[in-house]
Design a protein around this motif. Structure first.
Motif, PDB file in Angstrom:
ATOM      1  N   ASP A   1       0.839  -1.334   0.147  1.00 58.57           N
ATOM      2  CA  ASP A   1      -0.089  -0.036   0.093  1.00 58.57           C
ATOM      3  C   ASP A   1       0.863   1.101   0.132  1.00 58.57           C
ATOM      4  O   ASP A   1       0.532   2.128  -0.634  1.00 58.57           O
ATOM      5  CB  ASP A   1      -0.938   0.045   1.266  1.00 58.57           C
ATOM      6  N   PHE A   2       2.146   1.153   0.743  1.00 56.52           N
ATOM      7  CA  PHE A   2       2.664   2.483   0.946  1.00 56.52           C
ATOM      8  C   PHE A   2       3.046   2.793  -0.460  1.00 56.52           C
ATOM      9  O   PHE A   2       2.930   4.181  -1.109  1.00 56.52           O
ATOM     10  CB  PHE A   2       4.004   2.214   1.626  1.00 56.52           C
TER      11      PHE A   2
ATOM     12  N   GLY B   1      12.386   1.844   4.083  1.00 56.58           N
ATOM     13  CA  GLY B   1      11.751   3.091   4.237  1.00 56.58           C
ATOM     14  C   GLY B   1      12.648   4.411   4.711  1.00 56.58           C
ATOM     15  O   GLY B   1      12.500   5.433   4.499  1.00 56.58           O
TER      16      GLY B   1
ATOM     17  N   LEU C   1      10.147   7.003  -3.313  1.00 56.51           N
ATOM     18  CA  LEU C   1       9.701   5.810  -3.956  1.00 56.51           C
ATOM     19  C   LEU C   1      10.635   4.748  -4.142  1.00 56.51           C
ATOM     20  O   LEU C   1      10.641   3.594  -3.857  1.00 56.51           O
ATOM     21  CB  LEU C   1       8.583   6.182  -4.990  1.00 56.51           C
TER      22      LEU C   1
ATOM     23  N   TYR D   1      12.817   3.660  -1.466  1.00 56.91           N
ATOM     24  CA  TYR D   1      12.034   2.639  -0.479  1.00 56.91           C
ATOM     25  C   TYR D   1      12.007   1.229  -1.118  1.00 56.91           C
ATOM     26  O   TYR D   1      12.160   0.416  -0.270  1.00 56.91           O
ATOM     27  CB  TYR D   1      10.600   3.464  -0.287  1.00 56.91           C
TER      28      TYR D   1
ATOM     29  N   VAL E   1       0.235   3.949  -2.725  1.00 60.99           N
ATOM     30  CA  VAL E   1      -0.332   5.435  -2.300  1.00 60.99           C
ATOM     31  C   VAL E   1       0.711   6.582  -2.468  1.00 60.99           C
ATOM     32  O   VAL E   1       0.346   7.641  -3.170  1.00 60.99           O
ATOM     33  CB  VAL E   1      -0.568   5.400  -0.591  1.00 60.99           C
ATOM     34  N   THR E   2       2.054   6.312  -2.438  1.00 60.11           N
ATOM     35  CA  THR E   2       3.012   7.449  -2.363  1.00 60.11           C
ATOM     36  C   THR E   2       3.096   7.484  -4.268  1.00 60.11           C
ATOM     37  O   THR E   2       3.259   8.526  -4.565  1.00 60.11           O
ATOM     38  CB  THR E   2       4.613   6.658  -2.186  1.00 60.11           C
TER      39      THR E   2
END
Length: 156
Positions: free
Chosen positions: A54-55, A126, A118, A121, A58-59
């Protein structure tokens, strides 16, 4: 015929130069933001993107929206010029377009920082992604906005 120019003619020539310079600056920014936008759109069609969490999703959407908004702000002055240049609206175009370009550059810096976040990551995790995105964001803030303010008193 006199070789002297009127204040109105000087103003119009200055505004024509300003519009030309502005449109030339936009050509540089538009190419970069359009390449970024194309890359961001193509990422969603990869298998690794579908498997991401999800991160990342969404990002990615936030970065796409920032990039699209940047495109809108950076291309608007060119559209205005095309629609209004024969109406004697150069001064208005220059004034409004200058503000839109700055907003577009802020959005572009945020989008680029988000893209670096992004990628960082996905590649490193992170914390490293956040640091990389933050460093790039700071670099843009310094190069594009803070450093030029130090030029105010300089003469060429």
């Amino acid at each position: 015929m006199t070789s002297e120019s009127s204040p109105e003619r000087d103003t119009q020539q200055r505004l024509a130069r300003n519009v030309g310079e502005l449109l030339q600056e936009l050509r540089v920014a538009q190419n970069g933001v359009q390449v970024l936008f194309g890359f961001l759109l193509s990422v969603v069609f990869t298998d690794s993107y579908r498997k991401a969490g999800d991160f990342v999703h969404v990002t990615h959407v936030v970065v796409v929206l920032l990039t699209a908004a940047s495109v809108g702000f950076l291309i608007a002055p060119a559209a205005w010029h095309r629609l209004l240049f024969r109406r004697g609206a150069r001064e208005s175009i220059v004034n409004h377009a200058s503000r839109f370009v700055v907003i577009g550059l802020i959005l572009l810096a945020a989008a680029m920082s988000g893209a670096v976040l992004l990628i960082g990551y996905v590649v490193f995790g992170g914390i490293v992604g956040a640091v990389l995105g933050g460093v790039i964001g700071l670099l843009f803030a310094l190069l594009w906005f803070a450093w030029p303010k130090t030029f105010d008193g300089e003469r060429s």
